[in-house]
Design an enzyme around this catalytic site. Sequence first.
Site, PDB file in Angstrom:
ATOM      1  N   TYR A 168     -16.357 -16.266 -15.195  1.00 32.79           N
ATOM      2  CA  TYR A 168     -15.702 -15.258 -14.367  1.00 32.79           C
ATOM      3  C   TYR A 168     -16.620 -14.093 -14.024  1.00 32.79           C
ATOM      4  CZ  TYR A 168     -11.557 -17.788 -15.844  1.00 32.79           C
ATOM      5  OH  TYR A 168     -10.640 -18.774 -16.098  1.00 32.79           O
ATOM      6  N   HIS A 216     -12.375 -10.932  -8.859  1.00 37.95           N
ATOM      7  CA  HIS A 216     -11.329 -10.514  -9.791  1.00 37.95           C
ATOM      8  C   HIS A 216     -11.894  -9.649 -10.921  1.00 37.95           C
ATOM      9  CE1 HIS A 216      -7.116 -10.878 -10.346  1.00 37.95           C
ATOM     10  NE2 HIS A 216      -7.090 -11.807 -11.275  1.00 37.95           N
ATOM     11  N   ASN A 268      -3.795 -11.592 -17.238  1.00 38.63           N
ATOM     12  CA  ASN A 268      -2.337 -11.577 -17.340  1.00 38.63           C
ATOM     13  C   ASN A 268      -1.808 -10.869 -18.578  1.00 38.63           C
ATOM     14  OD1 ASN A 268      -2.664 -13.141 -15.112  1.00 38.63           O
ATOM     15  ND2 ASN A 268      -1.785 -14.983 -15.975  1.00 38.63           N
ATOM     16  N   ASP A 317      -9.269  -5.012  -8.787  1.00 39.62           N
ATOM     17  CA  ASP A 317      -9.412  -5.614  -7.456  1.00 39.62           C
ATOM     18  C   ASP A 317      -8.086  -5.587  -6.700  1.00 39.62           C
ATOM     19  OD1 ASP A 317      -8.746  -7.647  -9.602  1.00 39.62           O
ATOM     20  OD2 ASP A 317      -8.295  -8.825  -7.819  1.00 39.62           O
ATOM     21  N   ASN A 361      -1.286  -9.468 -11.404  1.00 33.12           N
ATOM     22  CA  ASN A 361      -0.806  -9.825 -12.742  1.00 33.12           C
ATOM     23  C   ASN A 361      -1.322  -8.910 -13.847  1.00 33.12           C
ATOM     24  OD1 ASN A 361       0.836 -11.930 -11.883  1.00 33.12           O
ATOM     25  ND2 ASN A 361      -0.860 -13.380 -11.913  1.00 33.12           N
TER      26      ASN A 361
END
Length: 188
Positions: A14, A19, A66, A92, A113
Site C-alpha cells: 500500500y 489511499h 476501516n 485522501d 471508511n
Amino acid sequence: MKLIVGLGNPGTEYSRTRHNIGFDIIDKFSEEYGFSQFKDKFQGLISEKTIDGEKVLLLKPQTYMNLSGNSIIQVANFYKIDVKNDLIVVYDDMDLELGRLRVKQNGSSGGHNGIKSIISCVGERFLRVKCGIGKAQDKSENINFVLGRFKKEEEKTVEEMKDKVILLLTDIVKNKKIEEIMQKYNKK
C-alpha cells in the site's frame, strides 16, 4: 497538545498509494520538523516533539483504514486529547480534484471508511484535512483507483499538495484560528 493523524494502510503493497496520502504527509511533516523515531504503540506508529511550546503527537494507525478509530481512541484516551479542538486527521478524498485541499471541522464520513471508523470511536467533531486524489473514470474502478499509485504526470501536483499540507499543519500547531486556516486553504 495536538494529535495529528495520517490515514493509510500498513504494508509495502500500500506504500505511496492514493489511499495512503495521509501516511506520506505525516512522514514528510515528521522529517521537516525532526520528530523522534516512530514507535509501535496504541495499534499504530507514534512520534512526538514539542514545536513552539506545543507538544505534537503524530500517529499512523496500523489497523488498516476501516479500523483507524481504534488506534486513535487509545491515543486520545491515554494522552487526554481534547478531540474537538486538538485532533487533526489528514486523509485522501476522491471527491476533490487532484491537489485540492479542504479543511473541515466536523460532519459525516462522506463515505470514507477511515473517517467512518473514527466517528464511531470519537464522534463527528474533529478537524479534517481532506487531500484531493482525483476520481476514477469509472465508478466500478474506485477500489483499484484509490489503492493504485499516482501517475508520473501527477507527481508534481501531489508534491505541491503535500507541501501545502505541511504549511497548513504548521499553522494549526502555531494555533492560528481555524476560520483563518479554512479561508486560506479551502480556496481553489
